[in-house]
Design a protein around this motif. Structure first.
Motif, short mmCIF file in Angstrom:
data_model
loop_
_atom_site.label_atom_id
_atom_site.label_comp_id
_atom_site.label_asym_id
_atom_site.label_seq_id
_atom_site.Cartn_x
_atom_site.Cartn_y
_atom_site.Cartn_z
N VAL A 6 56.94 59.93 15.65
CA VAL A 6 56.10 59.93 16.86
C VAL A 6 56.99 60.26 18.05
CG1 VAL A 6 54.48 58.62 18.26
CG2 VAL A 6 54.80 58.02 15.86
N MET A 7 56.56 61.21 18.85
CA MET A 7 57.33 61.58 20.05
C MET A 7 56.37 62.10 21.13
SD MET A 7 59.15 65.15 18.96
CE MET A 7 59.64 65.50 20.64
N PRO A 8 56.84 62.21 22.37
CA PRO A 8 55.97 62.71 23.43
C PRO A 8 55.74 64.22 23.33
CG PRO A 8 57.80 61.41 24.32
CD PRO A 8 58.13 61.72 22.90
N LEU A 9 54.61 64.65 23.88
CA LEU A 9 54.37 66.09 24.02
C LEU A 9 54.85 66.47 25.42
CD1 LEU A 9 52.78 68.50 22.50
CD2 LEU A 9 51.13 68.17 24.32
N TYR A 10 56.02 67.06 25.49
CA TYR A 10 56.59 67.42 26.79
C TYR A 10 55.96 68.71 27.31
CZ TYR A 10 60.10 63.94 25.59
OH TYR A 10 60.72 62.77 25.24
N GLY A 11 56.16 68.96 28.59
CA GLY A 11 55.56 70.14 29.23
C GLY A 11 56.03 71.46 28.65
N ALA A 39 45.10 69.24 16.81
CA ALA A 39 44.79 68.04 17.61
C ALA A 39 43.91 67.12 16.78
CB ALA A 39 44.07 68.44 18.88
N LEU A 40 44.24 65.83 16.74
CA LEU A 40 43.38 64.89 16.02
C LEU A 40 42.06 64.76 16.77
CD1 LEU A 40 45.85 62.14 14.77
CD2 LEU A 40 45.40 64.42 13.88
N GLU A 41 41.00 64.52 16.01
CA GLU A 41 39.66 64.61 16.62
C GLU A 41 39.40 63.59 17.72
OE1 GLU A 41 36.55 64.73 13.73
OE2 GLU A 41 37.32 66.66 12.99
N THR A 42 39.74 62.33 17.44
CA THR A 42 39.45 61.32 18.48
C THR A 42 40.71 60.99 19.27
OG1 THR A 42 39.63 59.82 16.63
CG2 THR A 42 37.46 60.01 17.62
N PRO A 43 40.56 60.69 20.55
CA PRO A 43 41.73 60.27 21.32
C PRO A 43 42.19 58.88 20.87
CG PRO A 43 39.78 60.38 22.71
CD PRO A 43 39.33 60.74 21.35
N MET A 44 43.44 58.60 21.07
CA MET A 44 43.99 57.32 20.64
C MET A 44 44.03 56.34 21.81
SD MET A 44 47.66 56.53 18.94
CE MET A 44 48.71 56.50 20.34
N GLU A 45 43.75 55.08 21.51
CA GLU A 45 43.81 54.06 22.54
C GLU A 45 45.20 53.42 22.54
OE1 GLU A 45 40.14 51.50 23.25
OE2 GLU A 45 41.56 50.10 22.34
N VAL A 46 45.77 53.28 23.72
CA VAL A 46 47.08 52.63 23.83
C VAL A 46 46.89 51.37 24.67
CG1 VAL A 46 49.47 52.91 24.61
CG2 VAL A 46 48.22 54.89 23.77
N ALA A 86 52.70 53.17 22.28
CA ALA A 86 51.88 54.15 21.57
C ALA A 86 52.42 54.38 20.16
CB ALA A 86 51.84 55.46 22.34
N GLY A 87 53.73 54.31 20.00
CA GLY A 87 54.35 54.49 18.68
C GLY A 87 53.88 53.43 17.70
#
Ligand code: ADP
Length: 483
Positions: free
Chosen positions: A36-41, A52-59, A118-119
């Protein structure tokens, strides 16, 4: 694994290379490894293998706050390692990982609390409960704390944490309000957990809470237990006793193979040594005098005091006055060091070449074209460049510290054994003597060829280290179950 860096996606140093290589080796052994890592710019998920996974994840952050982020999936395909990228633009849509043009990002406390939380939350989101979470450096320091506190009575209750120190100097020290933001109980603000001189120290928290702690070389594991090398945490590291283990990093032996890597000017091996084509190209590219008979000392690294570029700059005038050598430098970092080396290149045209910046192609050119590789580091947790250089036939001249002492064997004229030239004391004269020893031996061609051969034949592959981690993960799992 939870990490701020992973090669080939985002990397500024050895940490990225480790997280790029170790999961693949573990997956080859049959483990289900996910990162798991960030999606940087600077990452572009619109093309290629991204999904992209279908549903957004809750943190779940502090005070019951819920944030949502999109999760992108990618594969290191051949080995089946899944990589999850957290798209949360407020924190990660930037072009630098840690530091912008004006220094460290001022919200790094929130950014990396978010990564840690989030990880963990992604495991619930995917309904995938790992045996072990392996996290890296201060940026993921809250992970072991969560697992021992807020997440103890959840499906992750038996998940062990392994925390790897890649560099003890960076600890993630912030004001205590970050605990509220991150949702960590305030009872953890105490000296045997996260508190350190009135602040929160993310790395310290991980040292107390991780099931097992590792660092990237056995020698560094010993050094950080001392007051000189402990960066203020030596007592904590002593307290963890046998739970602190040094596992030497490896390098990708396919990529770092001069016989097959197509990105160097000519392929070669020790038996079929056509490294001189690389040397010619290096001299050409760095504006050095074209002469095969002058040894080149290569230098690559982040231009910070840790890497002792300042010590090198101090002895350059004597090297230039007394020895017939060339120096090729590649690096970026502190502006005064960048300027010092640009100035030296101007002062000694044809003898010193400097390129300021991060450039993979030039790093390969230096490693394949140099006769020696110089690494006088003040401290060095493991160091990858010396291993890369040795594989390419550049014999190391280095300070006997951390992983450098674990990977380079000092040449002894009596026994005729050794793979490089080491010096102990951090001072200009000891460094100078090591370079002179290297230079003198280079002139005795047969002896030098043997040193070079031994260096090129050293096995620095991940195979051995991956086995060590596998053993350690099993041990951590057992410990966690008992706790
Ligand atoms: P650290 O992690 O402390 O920066 P390491 O020696 O462990 O140092 O790893 C650094 C990695 O980054 C090596 O693979 C090295 O080749 C690479 N590297 C460092 N500086 C540069 C640069 N300026 N250009 C290209 N590669 C670089």
């Amino acid at each position: 694994m939870i990490s701020p860096e992973m090669t080939p996606f985002a990397s500024v140093g050895g940490l990225g290379d480790v997280v790029g290589a170790l999961p693949k080796e573990l997956a080859k052994k049959g483990h289900d490894v996910r990162v798991v890592m960030p999606l940087y710019g600077f990452l572009e998920p619109q093309c290629g293998k991204w999904k992209a996974l279908e549903t957004p994840m809750e943190v779940s952050l502090g005070w019951g706050r819920k944030e949502h982020c999109r999760v992108w999936e990618n594969f290191i395909q051949e080995q089946g390692v899944r990589v999850y990228f957290l798209e949360y633009n407020k924190y990660f849509h930037r072009h630098e990982i840690y530091t912008g043009p004006w220094g460290s990002h001022t919200d790094n406390n929130e950014r990396f609390s978010f990564l840690s939380r989030a990880g963990i939350d992604i495991c619930y989101f995917l309904d995938w409960i790992p045996d072990v979470i392996h996290c890296h450096d201060w940026t993921t320091g809250f992970v072991p704390v969560y697992l021992n506190t807020t997440d103890r009575d959840t499906p992750l209750g038996n998940t062990a944490s392994v925390f790897t120190i890649h560099n003890l100097e960076h600890q993630g020290i912030f004001g205590k309000e970050i605990l509220d933001f991150a949702g960590i109980p305030f009872s953890e603000f105490r000296p045997d957990s996260l508190e350190s001189v009135g602040c929160v120290n993310m790395l310290k928290g991980a040292l107390y809470h991780a099931t097992k702690v590792t660092t990237v070389s056995p020698n560094y594991a010993n050094e950080i237990r001392t007051s000189q090398g402990g960066c203020g945490l030596d007592k904590v590291l002593q307290f963890r006793g046998a739970d602190l283990i040094g596992v030497l990093n490896g390098i990708d032996s396919e990529y770092w193979n001069p016989a097959t890597n197509k990105q160097i000017p000519a392929n070669y091996s020790f038996k079929n040594f056509d490294g001189k084509i690389c040397k010619q190209k290096l001299q050409e590219r760095f504006g050095l005098k074209q002469d095969e008979k002058i040894p080149i000392f290569g230098v690559i690294g982040r231009m910070y005091q840790q890497k002792a570029f300042d010590l090198l700059a101090t002895i350059v005038p004597r090297l230039m006055a007394e020895m017939h050598i060339q120096i090729a430098v590649l690096g970026a970092g502190e502006s005064w060091l960048e300027k010092a080396f640009s100035d030296l290149a101007g002062q000694y045209p044809g003898k010193i070449g400097a390129y300021i910046g991060y450039n993979k192609e030039l790093s390969l050119l230096i490693e394949s074209g140099s006769d020696f590789f110089v690494m006088p580091s003040r401290f060095e947790p493991c160091g990858l460049v010396q291993m890369e250089g040795m594989r390419y036939g550049a014999v190391a001249v280095a300070r006997a510290t951390g992983g450098l002492a674990d990977t380079i064997e000092d040449f002894s004229p009596e026994t005729k054994k050794g793979t490089g030239f080491l010096f102990e004391e951090y001072d200009p004269s000891s460094f100078l003597v090591a370079i002179i020893r290297a230079w003198v031996n280079w002139r005795h061609r047969e002896a030098w060829k043997q040193i070079q051969k031994r260096a090129m034949e050293k096995d620095f592959s991940w195979l051995h280290s991956a086995k060590e981690y596998e053993k350690l993960f099993k041990l951590a799992l057992k410990f966690r179950a008992k706790a």
